[in-house]
Design an enzyme around this catalytic site. Structure first.
Site, PDB file in Angstrom:
ATOM      1  N   ARG A   4      45.456  26.363  25.097  1.00 36.19           N
ATOM      2  CA  ARG A   4      45.044  25.605  26.276  1.00 36.19           C
ATOM      3  C   ARG A   4      44.785  26.519  27.471  1.00 36.19           C
ATOM      4  NH1 ARG A   4      45.427  20.244  27.846  1.00 36.19           N
ATOM      5  NH2 ARG A   4      45.656  19.840  30.058  1.00 36.19           N
ATOM      6  N   TYR A   5      45.519  27.623  27.539  1.00 37.22           N
ATOM      7  CA  TYR A   5      45.401  28.521  28.685  1.00 37.22           C
ATOM      8  C   TYR A   5      44.815  29.877  28.322  1.00 37.22           C
ATOM      9  CZ  TYR A   5      48.657  24.964  30.264  1.00 37.22           C
ATOM     10  OH  TYR A   5      49.244  23.764  30.550  1.00 37.22           O
ATOM     11  N   HIS A  68      56.762  43.260   4.345  1.00 35.76           N
ATOM     12  CA  HIS A  68      56.586  44.349   5.314  1.00 35.76           C
ATOM     13  C   HIS A  68      55.123  44.339   5.734  1.00 35.76           C
ATOM     14  CE1 HIS A  68      56.553  48.337   7.118  1.00 35.76           C
ATOM     15  NE2 HIS A  68      57.860  48.468   6.895  1.00 35.76           N
ATOM     16  N   SER A  95      55.558  53.577  10.387  1.00 36.21           N
ATOM     17  CA  SER A  95      54.919  52.302  10.732  1.00 36.21           C
ATOM     18  C   SER A  95      54.588  52.184  12.218  1.00 36.21           C
ATOM     19  CB  SER A  95      55.821  51.136  10.324  1.00 36.21           C
ATOM     20  OG  SER A  95      56.007  51.119   8.936  1.00 36.21           O
ATOM     21  N   THR A 141      58.042  25.974  59.574  1.00 38.80           N
ATOM     22  CA  THR A 141      59.198  26.690  59.058  1.00 38.80           C
ATOM     23  C   THR A 141      60.229  25.652  58.647  1.00 38.80           C
ATOM     24  OG1 THR A 141      60.138  26.940  61.283  1.00 38.80           O
ATOM     25  CG2 THR A 141      58.765  28.735  60.459  1.00 38.80           C
ATOM     26  N   HIS A 142      60.813  25.842  57.474  1.00 37.58           N
ATOM     27  CA  HIS A 142      61.728  24.854  56.888  1.00 37.58           C
ATOM     28  C   HIS A 142      61.046  23.511  56.673  1.00 37.58           C
ATOM     29  CE1 HIS A 142      65.056  27.626  57.803  1.00 37.58           C
ATOM     30  NE2 HIS A 142      64.467  27.786  58.977  1.00 37.58           N
ATOM     31  N   GLN A 213      61.382  56.561  17.404  1.00 37.55           N
ATOM     32  CA  GLN A 213      60.396  56.124  16.422  1.00 37.55           C
ATOM     33  C   GLN A 213      59.378  55.209  17.079  1.00 37.55           C
ATOM     34  OE1 GLN A 213      60.773  53.077  13.071  1.00 37.55           O
ATOM     35  NE2 GLN A 213      61.324  54.951  11.963  1.00 37.55           N
ATOM     36  N   SER A 264      46.040   7.133  35.129  1.00 37.67           N
ATOM     37  CA  SER A 264      45.606   6.093  34.200  1.00 37.67           C
ATOM     38  C   SER A 264      45.832   4.704  34.765  1.00 37.67           C
ATOM     39  CB  SER A 264      46.349   6.241  32.870  1.00 37.67           C
ATOM     40  OG  SER A 264      47.742   6.066  33.051  1.00 37.67           O
ATOM     41  N   LYS A 269      44.349   7.723  43.050  1.00 36.01           N
ATOM     42  CA  LYS A 269      45.091   8.981  43.047  1.00 36.01           C
ATOM     43  C   LYS A 269      44.176  10.202  42.950  1.00 36.01           C
ATOM     44  CE  LYS A 269      48.855   9.580  43.157  1.00 36.01           C
ATOM     45  NZ  LYS A 269      49.875   9.595  42.098  1.00 36.01           N
ATOM     46  N   ARG A 270      44.468  11.205  43.808  1.00 36.69           N
ATOM     47  CA  ARG A 270      43.804  12.512  43.786  1.00 36.69           C
ATOM     48  C   ARG A 270      44.924  13.557  43.820  1.00 36.69           C
ATOM     49  NH1 ARG A 270      38.422  12.129  44.626  1.00 36.69           N
ATOM     50  NH2 ARG A 270      38.196  14.259  45.444  1.00 36.69           N
ATOM     51  N   ASN A 271      45.396  13.883  42.677  1.00 38.42           N
ATOM     52  CA  ASN A 271      46.599  14.699  42.543  1.00 38.42           C
ATOM     53  C   ASN A 271      46.284  16.196  42.519  1.00 38.42           C
ATOM     54  OD1 ASN A 271      48.059  12.267  42.218  1.00 38.42           O
ATOM     55  ND2 ASN A 271      47.580  12.253  40.035  1.00 38.42           N
ATOM     56  N   GLU A 276      49.632  22.454  40.647  1.00 38.48           N
ATOM     57  CA  GLU A 276      50.884  22.246  39.915  1.00 38.48           C
ATOM     58  C   GLU A 276      50.907  23.063  38.628  1.00 38.48           C
ATOM     59  OE1 GLU A 276      51.840  17.662  41.353  1.00 38.48           O
ATOM     60  OE2 GLU A 276      50.571  18.023  39.606  1.00 38.48           O
ATOM     61  N   GLU A 310      58.129  40.313  20.903  1.00 40.39           N
ATOM     62  CA  GLU A 310      56.842  40.779  21.413  1.00 40.39           C
ATOM     63  C   GLU A 310      55.668  40.053  20.790  1.00 40.39           C
ATOM     64  OE1 GLU A 310      58.371  45.313  22.490  1.00 40.39           O
ATOM     65  OE2 GLU A 310      57.021  45.006  20.783  1.00 40.39           O
ATOM     66  N   ARG A 311      55.827  39.582  19.576  1.00 41.88           N
ATOM     67  CA  ARG A 311      54.749  38.805  18.951  1.00 41.88           C
ATOM     68  C   ARG A 311      54.462  37.527  19.734  1.00 41.88           C
ATOM     69  NH1 ARG A 311      53.604  40.122  13.404  1.00 41.88           N
ATOM     70  NH2 ARG A 311      54.992  41.771  12.633  1.00 41.88           N
TER      71      ARG A 311
END
Length: 430
Positions: A4-5, A68, A95, A141-142, A213, A264, A269-271, A276, A310-311
């Site tokens: 999706r991304y 392997h 390897s 601020t805050h 290695q 839906s 609505k205009r989100n 996000e 890592e995969r």
């Protein structure tokens, strides 16, 4: 990898087909170096070069038996090499001489794609900052109205944060763009260091100076941290846009197609869904960085605990960082800015945001600071309750003000200093 991304150019770097092609490239380069050294016969090289990149399906067939992946890959690759010359492939290597050297090349290419989007985001932020340098709005601020600022200055702040992220990511690219072809435990026991030098030079990689290695995993942790920091910077942009798009604020609006539907159930609505999404993806990048930290400490010369991590985290983190930075550039580049609404919000508190100027003028006129502060604070509280303008409330308390004290320009007279700093970002190396 999260489809999706995953944009096509980044996705293409992390497919099994691309991985095996990069492994073949390393093996061919290593064989070329071995021929130069006289270790591998010259007549073997054409056959090795003509060997086919194995399909993932064929590698999987061998791996089901051998358990392997690298040996399975070598079996699938060398079966396509004619006249028995496949026996010279991987000569003297272990390897991870293959895996980590190819990985360094892929990580560098992936960094380049993310950097390109980050540079584009910086350029868009600078351009829109210049466009809205004089678009006055209220700073908060805050979450509470503070003093006047400009929307251009808001964007410039983010431009500098992205610029710092680019610097970090470039340093991390250098850190991971390394390889090692040094044998079973990194001692070059069965292979000449000249092979490593040749292969890494052809791939544009540095060399791990004292290998075990594997390539040291603190390099990869640095990279993942740089991606996570870029993600956090982009997250801050997304958060600001979300806050400014709230119904009661409505100072900006992210781009939408004419066919957009926000709910839906509720047609009105205009989100801020893109903003996000940008925020949510940053959470994943931080999690992946933490996983990379866990991979730094390996047993002795190496273990395999880092491999399954890592995969997952490398392809996911790069596809997400690439998507997130690019999407932020698209949003900022096409953002609708409601300057009229900004002015309305600026005056929503009936002059309260100018209280600091009234205070300073009283002090400059000789009033005790704490006494003046309490007087202005009390008037501000009354104005909040009554809705009366602060100037009128102060007048009721015997304090004379001028119209000039209640003008945004009084706060913005030195903003050209900031603009000069921001515009210098256009002169940095892209």
């Amino acid at each position: 990898m999260i489809d999706r991304y995953a944009l096509p150019e980044m996705k293409g770097l992390w497919t099994p087909e691309r991985k095996y092609a990069s492994w073949v490239e390393v093996e061919v380069l290593a064989s070329e170096a071995q021929v130069r050294l006289g270790v591998v016969p010259a007549e073997a090289l054409p056959a090795i070069r003509d060997g086919e990149v194995p399909t993932p399906a064929r590698v999987e067939e061998f791996e089901r038996v051998r358990d392997h992946e690298i040996l399975a890959f070598l079996a699938a690759y060398t079966e396509t090499i004619a006249d028995g010359h496949g026996r010279w492939v991987h000569h003297g290597m272990t390897s991870y001489d293959l895996v980590d050297t190819a990985l360094g090349h892929t990580l560098a290419a992936s960094c380049d794609l993310v950097l390109a989007e980050a540079v584009r985001l910086r350029a868009v932020l600078v351009a829109r900052s210049k466009e809205h340098w004089d678009t006055v709005c209220v700073a908060r601020t805050h979450g509470i109205h503070a003093e006047p600022t400009t929307f251009g200055q808001k964007l410039a702040l983010h431009a500098f944060a992205v610029d710092r992220s680019i610097t970090r990511l470039r340093a991390a690219r250098t850190a991971v763009a390394v390889g090692t072809i040094s044998g079973a435990v990194g001692t070059y026991s069965s292979i000449d260091p000249a092979v490593e030098a040749y292969v890494c030079d052809r791939l544009g990689l540095g060399v791990e100076p004292v290998p075990s290695q594997v390539v040291a995993r603190d390099r990869h942790a640095e990279l993942m941290a740089a991606l996570a920091l870029l993600g956090a910077v982009v997250e801050q942009i997304g958060l600001e846009l979300r806050l400014l798009q709230r119904t009661e604020v409505r100072e900006v609006e992210e781009p939408r197609t004419s066919e957009y539907q926000g709910s839906s159930a509720m047609p009105h609505k205009r989100n801020p869904t893109t903003s996000e999404r940008i925020n949510g993806l940053a959470r994943l990048l931080r999690a992946y960085a933490n996983a990379a930290y866990e991979n730094v400490a390996l047993w002795h010369e190496r273990d395999l605990a880092h491999s399954p991590v890592e995969r997952v985290v490398f392809p996911d983190a790069f596809t997400i960082a690439h998507y997130q930075a690019g999407k932020a550039a698209d949003v900022i580049g096409n953002l609708t800015v409601h300057s009229g609404r900004m002015l309305a919000n600026l005056e929503a508190t009936h002059g309260l945001i100018y209280s600091s100027e009234v205070l300073l003028d009283l002090v400059n006129a000789g009033e005790d600071r704490d006494k003046a502060y309490r007087v202005v604070q009390a008037a501000a509280l009354e104005s909040t309750e009554t809705g009366e303008h602060l100037a009128d409330t102060l007048a009721d308390r015997g304090i004379t003000t001028t119209a000039a004290q209640f003008q945004p320009e009084r706060f913005l007279g030195r903003r050209d200093v900031l603009r000069d700093r921001m515009e210098k970002l256009l002169d940095v190396e892209v």
